[in-house]
Design a protein around this motif. Structure first.
Motif, PDB file in Angstrom:
ATOM      1  N   ALA A 128      63.820  61.527  79.221  1.00  0.00           N
ATOM      2  CA  ALA A 128      64.632  60.701  78.319  1.00  0.00           C
ATOM      3  C   ALA A 128      63.803  59.646  77.594  1.00  0.00           C
ATOM      4  CB  ALA A 128      65.752  60.020  79.107  1.00  0.00           C
ATOM      5  N   GLY A 129      62.503  59.546  77.918  1.00  0.00           N
ATOM      6  CA  GLY A 129      61.645  58.556  77.282  1.00  0.00           C
ATOM      7  C   GLY A 129      61.901  57.145  77.734  1.00  0.00           C
ATOM      8  N   ARG A 130      62.408  56.976  78.968  1.00  0.00           N
ATOM      9  CA  ARG A 130      62.756  55.633  79.439  1.00  0.00           C
ATOM     10  C   ARG A 130      62.081  55.280  80.772  1.00  0.00           C
ATOM     11  NH1 ARG A 130      68.125  58.234  80.369  1.00  0.00           N
ATOM     12  NH2 ARG A 130      68.229  58.728  82.589  1.00  0.00           N
ATOM     13  N   LEU A 131      60.935  55.878  81.043  1.00  0.00           N
ATOM     14  CA  LEU A 131      60.189  55.540  82.248  1.00  0.00           C
ATOM     15  C   LEU A 131      59.654  54.115  82.134  1.00  0.00           C
ATOM     16  CD1 LEU A 131      59.132  57.004  84.871  1.00  0.00           C
ATOM     17  CD2 LEU A 131      56.980  57.314  83.623  1.00  0.00           C
ATOM     18  N   THR A 132      59.786  53.330  83.205  1.00  0.00           N
ATOM     19  CA  THR A 132      59.238  51.972  83.212  1.00  0.00           C
ATOM     20  C   THR A 132      57.773  52.007  83.614  1.00  0.00           C
ATOM     21  OG1 THR A 132      61.382  50.982  83.748  1.00  0.00           O
ATOM     22  CG2 THR A 132      59.425  49.677  84.233  1.00  0.00           C
ATOM     23  N   LEU A 133      56.916  51.344  82.830  1.00  0.00           N
ATOM     24  CA  LEU A 133      55.482  51.296  83.111  1.00  0.00           C
ATOM     25  C   LEU A 133      55.061  49.849  83.330  1.00  0.00           C
ATOM     26  CD1 LEU A 133      54.062  53.734  80.389  1.00  0.00           C
ATOM     27  CD2 LEU A 133      54.931  54.288  82.656  1.00  0.00           C
ATOM     28  N   PHE A 134      54.419  49.579  84.471  1.00  0.00           N
ATOM     29  CA  PHE A 134      53.823  48.271  84.747  1.00  0.00           C
ATOM     30  C   PHE A 134      52.329  48.399  84.452  1.00  0.00           C
ATOM     31  CE2 PHE A 134      57.282  48.603  88.046  1.00  0.00           C
ATOM     32  CZ  PHE A 134      58.163  47.739  87.412  1.00  0.00           C
ATOM     33  N   VAL A 135      51.865  47.759  83.392  1.00  0.00           N
ATOM     34  CA  VAL A 135      50.531  48.029  82.863  1.00  0.00           C
ATOM     35  C   VAL A 135      49.594  46.847  83.084  1.00  0.00           C
ATOM     36  CG1 VAL A 135      49.214  48.700  80.826  1.00  0.00           C
ATOM     37  CG2 VAL A 135      51.578  49.491  81.092  1.00  0.00           C
ATOM     38  N   GLY A 136      48.412  47.145  83.636  1.00  0.00           N
ATOM     39  CA  GLY A 136      47.372  46.146  83.791  1.00  0.00           C
ATOM     40  C   GLY A 136      46.128  46.558  83.028  1.00  0.00           C
ATOM     41  N   GLY A 137      45.525  45.624  82.302  1.00  0.00           N
ATOM     42  CA  GLY A 137      44.314  45.958  81.555  1.00  0.00           C
ATOM     43  C   GLY A 137      44.048  44.953  80.460  1.00  0.00           C
ATOM     44  N   ALA A 138      42.890  45.081  79.819  1.00  0.00           N
ATOM     45  CA  ALA A 138      42.535  44.203  78.701  1.00  0.00           C
ATOM     46  C   ALA A 138      43.479  44.451  77.527  1.00  0.00           C
ATOM     47  CB  ALA A 138      41.089  44.444  78.283  1.00  0.00           C
ATOM     48  N   ASP A 139      43.739  43.409  76.756  1.00  0.00           N
ATOM     49  CA  ASP A 139      44.689  43.508  75.652  1.00  0.00           C
ATOM     50  C   ASP A 139      44.362  44.649  74.700  1.00  0.00           C
ATOM     51  OD1 ASP A 139      45.956  41.312  76.696  1.00  0.00           O
ATOM     52  OD2 ASP A 139      45.218  39.887  75.193  1.00  0.00           O
ATOM     53  N   ASP A 140      43.084  44.762  74.297  1.00  0.00           N
ATOM     54  CA  ASP A 140      42.728  45.783  73.304  1.00  0.00           C
ATOM     55  C   ASP A 140      42.860  47.185  73.871  1.00  0.00           C
ATOM     56  OD1 ASP A 140      40.607  45.347  75.036  1.00  0.00           O
ATOM     57  OD2 ASP A 140      39.062  45.671  73.520  1.00  0.00           O
TER      58      ASP A 140
END
Length: 280
Positions: A128-140
């Motif tokens: 459905a395109g609604r997976l929640t992603l918790f993202v860590g990393g540099a802004d760029d």
């Protein structure tokens, strides 16, 4: 984007299809001829080696089951050395923040960026395109891979530097499992008051006690049935959360008490809270 993908299983396969539908060029690792043939029938470009999958890619997505498998693929399996300079490694597997940080340190010398992006949800959320992603990393680095992640993720939450995604996910899963423990106690209280579990679970989702955990339990019909269904996923992350909290000088506090309640609730049905995996 030109993408490599490793781990086209229960969660990874629908991700691959969403990426292709969004117009990305995706090459998937298929270690056996049978797997490659099955993927080819689905219109997926499947290759036999890590080098082939990673070569020339703007980003490589890893969606394997355990932290150990992440290390095996990325370090022992040679993925990092095969990735071109300037590319981004995205790790969806839930595991130790230390693994993400180790990968980032190793990758930096090759000009490769690492983004840890554990997920909350299941295959139906990906579709459905609604997976929640918790993202860590540099802004760029996060900005560069966000268009690909948005193929199946909404929301895509940038929560801090590399490793922060794993920390947030582990807190999320500890809280989710603790909520199951509280529900087990609520069902016990209901029984003491003469309320049938099925009737209670049919009513509570409509009240102020509603939660995602409660909705899942209600759909299965009992705390024990839901724990049996998701335990193999939740258990591993709870143990990782305990370990990471201890390493960082913290603890789960009252969450641990609720987890004990959950373990007690599922034992009469011949279950214990399992110790492997999660994609909740």
């Amino acid at each position: 984007m030109r993408l490599g993908f490793i781990g086209a299983g229960r969660m990874g396969r629908p991700m691959v299809h969403r990426l292709i539908e969004a117009g990305h060029e995706v090459r998937v690792l298929g270690r056996s001829a049978e797997t490659r043939a099955a993927l080819a029938q689905e219109g997926v470009q499947a290759l036999a080696g890590v080098t082939e999958v990673a070569g020339g890619a703007d980003a490589v997505v890893v969606c394997v089951f355990t932290d150990e498998q992440v290390r095996e693929v990325c370090l022992d399996g040679g993925l990092l050395t095969a990735m071109p300079e300037g590319s981004v490694l995205v790790v969806h597997t839930t595991g130790s923040p230390g693994t993400a940080e180790t990968l980032a340190a190793r990758a930096a010398s090759r000009g490769v960026h690492v983004v840890d992006s554990p997920v909350s949800g299941g295959p139906h959320d990906i579709a459905a395109g609604r997976l929640t992603l918790f993202v860590g990393g540099a802004d760029d680095a996060v900005a560069r891979v966000r268009p690909a992640l948005r193929s199946y993720g909404d929301p895509v939450l940038h929560v801090g530097p590399t490793g922060a995604g794993q920390r947030v996910k582990l807190v999320n899963n500890a809280l989710f499992a603790a909520q199951l423990g509280l529900l087990a106690d609520a069902v016990r209280l209901g029984a003491q008051l003469g309320v049938d579990e099925a009737a209670l679970l049919g009513a509570l989702p409509h009240g102020s006690s509603a939660s995602r955990a409660l909705a899942g339990v209600a759909a299965r019909g009992s705390v024990a049935a839901f724990a049996a269904a998701v335990g193999d996923f939740v258990g591993k992350d709870v143990e990782v959360a305990r370990k990471v909290a201890a390493e960082l000088g913290g603890d789960l506090g009252v969450l641990d008490e609720a987890l004990g309640t959950l373990a007690d609730a599922v034992r009469p049905a011949g279950r214990s809270v399992p110790q492997e995996g999660t994609d909740r």
